[in-house]
Design a protein around this motif. Structure first.
Motif, PDB file in Angstrom:
ATOM      1  N   LEU A  17      47.698 -41.573  11.329  1.00 57.85           N
ATOM      2  CA  LEU A  17      46.344 -41.588  11.877  1.00 57.85           C
ATOM      3  C   LEU A  17      46.182 -40.537  12.972  1.00 57.85           C
ATOM      4  N   LEU A  18      47.243 -40.233  13.712  1.00 60.41           N
ATOM      5  CA  LEU A  18      47.182 -39.117  14.655  1.00 60.41           C
ATOM      6  C   LEU A  18      47.093 -37.791  13.908  1.00 60.41           C
ATOM      7  N   GLY A  19      47.775 -37.706  12.780  1.00 57.69           N
ATOM      8  CA  GLY A  19      47.658 -36.518  11.937  1.00 57.69           C
ATOM      9  C   GLY A  19      46.243 -36.340  11.425  1.00 57.69           C
ATOM     10  N   LEU A  20      45.579 -37.447  11.112  1.00 55.47           N
ATOM     11  CA  LEU A  20      44.181 -37.382  10.670  1.00 55.47           C
ATOM     12  C   LEU A  20      43.283 -36.909  11.809  1.00 55.47           C
ATOM     13  N   ALA A  21      43.542 -37.376  13.018  1.00 52.34           N
ATOM     14  CA  ALA A  21      42.773 -36.901  14.172  1.00 52.34           C
ATOM     15  C   ALA A  21      43.035 -35.416  14.424  1.00 52.34           C
ATOM     16  N   TYR A  22      44.273 -34.982  14.240  1.00 54.74           N
ATOM     17  CA  TYR A  22      44.623 -33.568  14.388  1.00 54.74           C
ATOM     18  C   TYR A  22      43.901 -32.720  13.343  1.00 54.74           C
ATOM     19  N   ALA A  23      43.717 -33.263  12.154  1.00 57.85           N
ATOM     20  CA  ALA A  23      43.008 -32.535  11.094  1.00 57.85           C
ATOM     21  C   ALA A  23      41.528 -32.380  11.429  1.00 57.85           C
ATOM     22  N   PHE A  24      40.961 -33.331  12.144  1.00 61.08           N
ATOM     23  CA  PHE A  24      39.544 -33.261  12.526  1.00 61.08           C
ATOM     24  C   PHE A  24      39.280 -32.294  13.674  1.00 61.08           C
ATOM     25  N   PHE A  25      40.312 -31.871  14.388  1.00 62.49           N
ATOM     26  CA  PHE A  25      40.111 -31.071  15.585  1.00 62.49           C
ATOM     27  C   PHE A  25      39.326 -29.777  15.359  1.00 62.49           C
ATOM     28  N   PRO A  26      39.654 -28.933  14.361  1.00 58.91           N
ATOM     29  CA  PRO A  26      38.873 -27.691  14.207  1.00 58.91           C
ATOM     30  C   PRO A  26      37.394 -27.953  13.923  1.00 58.91           C
ATOM     31  N   ILE A  27      37.106 -28.969  13.122  1.00 61.40           N
ATOM     32  CA  ILE A  27      35.715 -29.306  12.816  1.00 61.40           C
ATOM     33  C   ILE A  27      35.012 -29.794  14.076  1.00 61.40           C
ATOM     34  N   SER A  28      35.695 -30.630  14.853  1.00 56.03           N
ATOM     35  CA  SER A  28      35.120 -31.126  16.102  1.00 56.03           C
ATOM     36  C   SER A  28      34.843 -29.988  17.069  1.00 56.03           C
ATOM     37  N   TYR A  29      35.773 -29.052  17.152  1.00 54.70           N
ATOM     38  CA  TYR A  29      35.577 -27.911  18.040  1.00 54.70           C
ATOM     39  C   TYR A  29      34.377 -27.077  17.600  1.00 54.70           C
ATOM     40  N   LEU A  30      34.238 -26.861  16.298  1.00 56.83           N
ATOM     41  CA  LEU A  30      33.098 -26.086  15.792  1.00 56.83           C
ATOM     42  C   LEU A  30      31.773 -26.773  16.089  1.00 56.83           C
ATOM     43  N   VAL A  31      31.710 -28.073  15.878  1.00 58.54           N
ATOM     44  CA  VAL A  31      30.477 -28.811  16.149  1.00 58.54           C
ATOM     45  C   VAL A  31      30.146 -28.758  17.638  1.00 58.54           C
ATOM     46  N   PHE A  32      31.148 -28.907  18.489  1.00 59.63           N
ATOM     47  CA  PHE A  32      30.936 -28.819  19.931  1.00 59.63           C
ATOM     48  C   PHE A  32      30.471 -27.420  20.333  1.00 59.63           C
ATOM     49  N   ASP A  33      31.117 -26.397  19.788  1.00 62.18           N
ATOM     50  CA  ASP A  33      30.767 -25.021  20.109  1.00 62.18           C
ATOM     51  C   ASP A  33      29.346 -24.691  19.658  1.00 62.18           C
ATOM     52  N   ARG A  34      28.984 -25.151  18.486  1.00 66.55           N
ATOM     53  CA  ARG A  34      27.609 -24.924  18.008  1.00 66.55           C
ATOM     54  C   ARG A  34      26.608 -25.690  18.857  1.00 66.55           C
ATOM     55  N   GLY A  35      27.011 -26.857  19.356  1.00 66.80           N
ATOM     56  CA  GLY A  35      26.135 -27.620  20.239  1.00 66.80           C
ATOM     57  C   GLY A  35      25.903 -26.925  21.563  1.00 66.80           C
ATOM     58  N   VAL A  36      26.920 -26.284  22.084  1.00 69.46           N
ATOM     59  CA  VAL A  36      26.776 -25.561  23.355  1.00 69.46           C
ATOM     60  C   VAL A  36      25.868 -24.350  23.179  1.00 69.46           C
ATOM     61  N   GLN A  37      26.019 -23.646  22.071  1.00 72.65           N
ATOM     62  CA  GLN A  37      25.265 -22.416  21.857  1.00 72.65           C
ATOM     63  C   GLN A  37      23.925 -22.624  21.159  1.00 72.65           C
ATOM     64  N   GLY A  38      23.728 -23.760  20.505  1.00 70.36           N
ATOM     65  CA  GLY A  38      22.538 -23.970  19.688  1.00 70.36           C
ATOM     66  C   GLY A  38      21.393 -24.626  20.423  1.00 70.36           C
ATOM     67  N   GLY A  39      20.440 -25.061  19.607  1.00 69.03           N
ATOM     68  CA  GLY A  39      19.251 -25.714  20.138  1.00 69.03           C
ATOM     69  C   GLY A  39      19.466 -27.197  20.364  1.00 69.03           C
ATOM     70  N   LEU A  40      18.366 -27.920  20.507  1.00 67.27           N
ATOM     71  CA  LEU A  40      18.422 -29.349  20.814  1.00 67.27           C
ATOM     72  C   LEU A  40      19.099 -30.139  19.700  1.00 67.27           C
TER      73      LEU A  40
END
Length: 159
Positions: A128-151
């Motif tokens: 399950l930690l491996g599954l969380a590790y697999a989600f990390f790049p997607i989570s980072y992308l969503v966060f990064d797009r949230g910082v740079q994007g609109g509402l």
């Protein structure tokens, strides 16, 4: 094809940190999330809200167990396959966001999936930690797009 068949047929190939759960235990966990259980060391029950983070995967596993699927199948296709698929896809998209070439995207994805940390998590039974590790790049992308994007992107990134 023979390697794939051995993976599907064989028993669990991870350390004891990932418990082998019987069919009846899975079916019994097909219930609403609880913050208190009636079991426990002293028989009086215990507070289990610390484990509510694992409710979604437990619920999905219990759902498939009630349909008759065995633990070995659930382990391979609900945890191990998503680790590799989500990890590879997420790293590919992150490398695409960084404007890497296709060869560099492939190398980045492959390195992300076969580095020693991923191997340590899977071989050590911390799936399950491996599954969380697999989600990390997607989570980072969503966060990064949230910082740079609109509402809309900010709300999605916040969630």
């Amino acid at each position: 094809m023979a390697v794939f068949w051995r993976l599907v047929q064989g028993g669990p190939r991870v350390s004891s940190d990932f418990p082998f759960i019987s069919q009846s235990q899975y079916v019994s966990s097909f219930d609403f999330p609880r913050v208190w259980t009636e079991g426990g060391a002293e028989g009086m029950g215990e507070y289990v809200a610390f484990f509510l983070w694992s409710y979604p995967i437990n619920f999905i596993s219990a759902l498939f167990a009630t349909l008759g699927l065995e633990f070995i199948f659930l382990e391979r296709f609900l945890i191990l396959m998503p680790i590799f698929l989500l990890g590879g896809f997420g790293m590919w998209k992150l490398a695409e966001n960084l404007r890497f070439s296709d060869v560099a995207k492939f190398i980045a994805s492959a390195f992300y999936l076969v580095n020693t940390y991923t191997i340590l998590l899977i071989d050590g039974g911390q799936l399950l930690l491996g599954l969380a590790y697999a989600f990390f790049p997607i989570s980072y992308l969503v966060f990064d797009r949230g910082v740079q994007g609109g509402l809309r992107e900010k709300i999605i990134g916040g969630v």
